[in-house]
Write a protein that holds these residues in place. Structure first.
Motif, short mmCIF file in Angstrom:
data_model
loop_
_atom_site.label_atom_id
_atom_site.label_comp_id
_atom_site.label_asym_id
_atom_site.label_seq_id
_atom_site.Cartn_x
_atom_site.Cartn_y
_atom_site.Cartn_z
N ARG A 526 0.92 -0.99 0.13
CA ARG A 526 0.09 -0.17 0.14
C ARG A 526 0.86 0.93 0.12
NH1 ARG A 526 -3.59 0.86 5.24
NH2 ARG A 526 -1.73 2.10 5.76
N LYS A 527 1.90 1.20 0.62
CA LYS A 527 2.96 2.30 0.72
C LYS A 527 3.42 2.67 -0.68
CE LYS A 527 2.71 4.01 4.86
NZ LYS A 527 2.51 5.28 5.00
N VAL A 529 1.87 2.03 -3.39
CA VAL A 529 0.75 2.56 -4.30
C VAL A 529 0.84 4.08 -3.99
CG1 VAL A 529 -1.46 2.64 -4.82
CG2 VAL A 529 -0.27 0.28 -4.41
N GLU A 530 0.92 4.24 -2.64
CA GLU A 530 0.59 5.64 -2.12
C GLU A 530 1.74 6.53 -2.64
OE1 GLU A 530 0.48 5.79 2.03
OE2 GLU A 530 -1.60 5.14 2.03
N GLN A 531 2.94 5.71 -2.82
CA GLN A 531 4.21 6.78 -3.23
C GLN A 531 3.87 7.07 -4.88
OE1 GLN A 531 7.78 4.67 -2.56
NE2 GLN A 531 9.02 6.33 -3.53
N LYS A 533 1.30 7.17 -6.15
CA LYS A 533 0.22 8.22 -6.24
C LYS A 533 0.82 9.62 -6.03
CE LYS A 533 -2.34 9.30 -3.08
NZ LYS A 533 -2.27 10.33 -1.96
N ASN A 534 1.27 9.57 -4.99
CA ASN A 534 1.79 10.90 -4.72
C ASN A 534 3.06 11.57 -5.85
OD1 ASN A 534 0.57 10.85 -2.27
ND2 ASN A 534 2.52 10.27 -1.11
N GLN A 595 2.88 17.71 -1.03
CA GLN A 595 3.58 16.68 -1.37
C GLN A 595 5.20 17.18 -0.98
OE1 GLN A 595 0.88 14.56 -2.53
NE2 GLN A 595 2.91 13.77 -3.27
N GLU A 598 5.00 16.23 2.84
CA GLU A 598 5.11 14.65 2.88
C GLU A 598 6.50 14.19 2.67
OE1 GLU A 598 1.98 12.96 0.56
OE2 GLU A 598 0.25 13.44 2.14
#
Length: 759
Positions: A526-527, A529-531, A533-534, A595, A598
């Motif tokens: 999931r991380k 995927v989030e990366q 996405k970011n 972004q 983060e």
């Protein structure tokens, strides 16, 4: 023949114990009385004798001051006599004047006139006439304005004057310069005052009290040297607490141990001078050995002990008689009770002459015997049903144990079949349980993991110290923040691969047996995927900024008339497009900022800055938006707002204020006002933005600072924005070491408060 068994030794009866108790009580009371009397007497003796010694010290010091003041005044008057001032007067005439003066006060051992060069012109008995004394301190000091000198032994007169009581002569010097008849300084009149004067003063005051015990007086110089005192101390330097108190001009007494190992009760006082006599800083100590001082108290204690011993004997005899009277009816009662013990059913009948307690005890024993008979019958009935009750309780316990085992098996099955890894950890950090999912996640079998420290199995080396510190704080009662919440942590598997998990921990059990129940879920995918996405959002936002900047610039040039005057409709459409492009630029900037935050790439340039210009600039930048919404912008500066300074990045802090002002303007009805405040509070600087809008919905208040959170839903939204402004503002403020909060009430508006550490 068998020898008859030996009878057991007879134990002491109550009478003996009562007699012994009376004797011991009398002895204890006597000792306590002696102790109390001794303490009170010691305190009273110490207070009485101490005050007497302090008074003797004060009288001695006062008499020394009085004597020296008289000599000081007398010599200061001598230098005014015409005969002594007249250089033309015959030496015999001058000598006669000095002789007359010496005879008026027997302690003047030497009195003479010197010339300015230090040569002795004339002396009362002709001693040292013609001798040069210019090197002597009393001569130099007299010309320098110092007219009295401390105690010293004879130097030039040592061979001319005999010693006193086998001791060398010692003097106190008094000297004044004298003027000739022409008014000019002609020489010095010097007097050597015998130190025997001070010893006579001491004897005159101490002698009357010598009959009470060995009382000793000491006269001590300003430097702590004993000028007069016991032979062993005279000429020695001392530094006792009593001397320090005397040198501080504090009169009184105290008990102290001296260098000879003895304890003394010491009165202390200081000479302070009198009238024109300035004093020499002498201290007077009057001491008495504590043993001598407390001798009367010791004699009183001995008499009290003898009296107490006699009383103890008398009370012991009286106690024995009283004990026999008390124990006689008790003995008869004991014999009756023994008959009952052998099985006789007769009741206990007390003697009519016995005291009330014996009668009450007999009645109680009779009632006890009756109850005992009744209880024996009840016990036989109870024994008949006891076995049946035991069998019933055993069956109930077996059923409860089976239920507990079934429940344990059910819990174990749930834990083992759970998709998430489960680990049980005690308060020392040791693994207690480890399910199948944990084996698959970390590569360690249950047999290998149980009993091993959790930190060494799953935590990277850099996190183990903080983990151990957190466990230690929990055991000390500090609690922990990881319980009952989802948190993310980086862990390692058996092969050393690091990955991210989401952890939920709870505390099971109570006290020392409590343990942590931890569920872990692998979120590394999931991380990723989030990366991705970011990175996608950042790339798209960055790519959007270039065309948007060109569009915005083109629209601005059209609005400024670069292509000529536009028709009203076209100008209106151009204004709408310009506003929309501005909004898009702000949205893209917000996305890029979030972004950066983060990723930890947001740059800040902290410098000490006055906040008033930043606030004023933000107000000016938002005037156009406020005017377009019909909202009035106000400010409320504190009187010393110009002195509000903090270490900030001014651009980022202006961004915070414009975000807060933009939100406040959006939610404030037309005709209302938004107020910006700036004030100093202890150690901090406070910025406030207050609107007169409807307030924040209670259901939304917990999500105010979350990303993409907006008070109106996406399908009912009436106001623009990305929902990132407050999240960005919170991150910027916290980067500055400050806090941001809000207060709101339905229908009364909202106040956002930013507090920053003052520079």
């Amino acid at each position: 023949m068998h020898a008859s068994p030996k009878a057991p030794p007879r134990r002491r009866g109550l009478g003996a114990w009562l007699a012994l108790a009376f004797s011991l009580l009398t002895v204890i009371l006597t000792l306590l009385l002696v102790e109390v009397v001794e303490r009170a007497s010691n305190a009273q003796a110490q207070d009485s004798i101490g005050h007497s010694l302090g008074e003797l010290a004060y009288q001695t010091a006062d008499k020394l001051d009085l004597g020296m003041a008289e000599r000081y005044r007398e010599v200061s008057l001598m230098v005014r006599r015409r005969t002594l001032r007249d250089a033309g007067a015959a030496a015999a005439e001058r000598r006669q004047v000095l002789t007359d003066i010496q005879q008026t006060y027997g302690y003047y051992d030497w009195i003479g006139l010197t010339a300015l060069d230090g040569r002795v012109i004339v002396e009362a008995r002709g001693l040292l006439e013609g001798v040069d004394v210019s090197a002597r301190p009393w001569f130099k000091n007299a010309l320098a304005g110092i007219h009295v000198g401390d105690v010293h032994e004879a130097v030039k007169l040592a061979k001319l004057l005999p010693g006193e009581n086998g001791e060398p002569r010692r003097f106190v010097d008094v000297a004044f310069p004298f003027n000739g008849l022409d008014g000019k300084t002609a020489g010095v009149l010097g007097v050597h005052l015998s130190w025997q004067w001070a010893r006579d003063v001491e004897r005159s005051i101490i002698a009357p009290v010598q009959e009470r015990g060995r009382v000793q007086a000491l006269i001590v110089s300003r430097d702590g040297v004993v000028l007069l005192g016991p032979p062993g101390l005279q000429g020695q330097k001392i530094a006792t607490p009593s001397l320090r108190l005397a040198q501080q001009k504090r009169n009184g007494f105290l008990v102290e141990r001296w260098p000879d190992g003895q304890s003394y009760l010491v009165g202390h006082a200081a000479t302070v001078g009198r009238s024109a006599y300035p004093g020499l800083g002498w201290s007077v100590l009057v001491r008495q050995d504590v043993t001598d001082a407390y001798a009367p108290v010791k004699r009183l204690r001995e008499r009290a002990l003898w009296s107490g011993g006699a009383l103890a004997v008398l009370f012991s005899l009286a106690g024995l008689l009283v004990a026999r009277r008390i124990t006689r009816p008790l003995g008869a009662l004991a014999e009756s009770a023994e008959r009952l013990g052998r099985g006789e059913s007769a009741e206990l009948v007390p003697n009519a002459k016995d005291y009330y307690e014996v009668e009450a005890l007999s009645g109680s024993i009779n009632r006890l015997v009756t109850n005992l008979v009744q209880q024996r019958a009840a016990l036989r009935d109870l024994n008949a049903t006891l076995e049946r009750r035991v069998e019933q309780r055993t069956a109930e316990l077996e059923g409860a144990l089976a239920a507990v085992r079934a429940n344990e098996q059910r819990i174990n099955a749930i834990v083992e079949t759970a998709q998430d890894a489960y680990i049980a950890v005690d308060q020392r950090g040791m693994v207690l349980d480890w399910n199948h999912a944990a084996e698959g996640m970390f590569g360690w079998s249950r047999g290998e993991a149980v009993g091993w420290p959790l930190a060494e199995l799953v935590l990277p080396e850099r996190y183990r110290a903080s983990f151990d510190k957190a466990l230690h704080g929990f055991r000390q009662g500090a609690g922990t923040t990881v319980l009952h919440g989802r948190i993310e942590r980086t862990v390692i598997d058996r092969g050393g691969r690091e990955f991210v998990i989401e952890m939920t921990a709870g505390l099971a059990g109570d006290g020392a047996d409590a343990f942590f129940s931890v569920f872990l879920h692998d979120i590394s995918e999931r991380k990723k995927v989030e990366q991705m996405k970011n990175e996608f959002v950042a790339t798209v936002s960055h790519e959007l900024r270039t065309p948007l900047t060109a569009i915005r610039a083109s629209l601005a040039m059209l609005s400024d008339g670069m292509a000529g005057d536009l028709p009203p409709d076209a100008a209106h459409l151009t204004a709408i497009a310009s506003q929309s492009s501005d909004r898009l630029v702000r949205m893209v900037n917000d996305l890029l900022d979030i972004q950066k935050m983060e990723a930890g790439h947001m740059a800040f340039a902290h410098t000490p800055q006055a906040l008033l210009p930043v606030a004023e600039h933000a107000l000016a930048a938002m005037q156009a938006q406020a005017a377009g919404s019909g909202v009035l912008l106000r400010h409320d500066w504190q009187a010393r707002a110009g002195e509000c300074v903090a270490s900030i990045d001014p651009d980022r802090m202006e961004q915070v204020l414009t975000n807060l002002l933009s939100n406040a303007i959006k939610f404030t009805p037309a005709g209302k006002a938004v107020t910006v405040g700036l004030a100093q509070v202890p150690g901090k600087v406070r910025l406030t933005v207050t609107d007169e809008g409807p307030g924040i919905d209670p259901a939304f208040q917990a999500r105010v600072f979350e990303r993409f959170a907006q008070a109106d839903g996406a399908d009912t939204r009436t106001r623009g924005g990305t929902g990132l402004g407050l999240a960005i503002s919170k991150a910027i403020v916290e980067e500055h070491g400050g806090t941001i909060s809000f207060e709101t009430a339905p229908g009364r508006g909202t106040c956002f408060t930013v507090e920053l550490p003052a520079a």
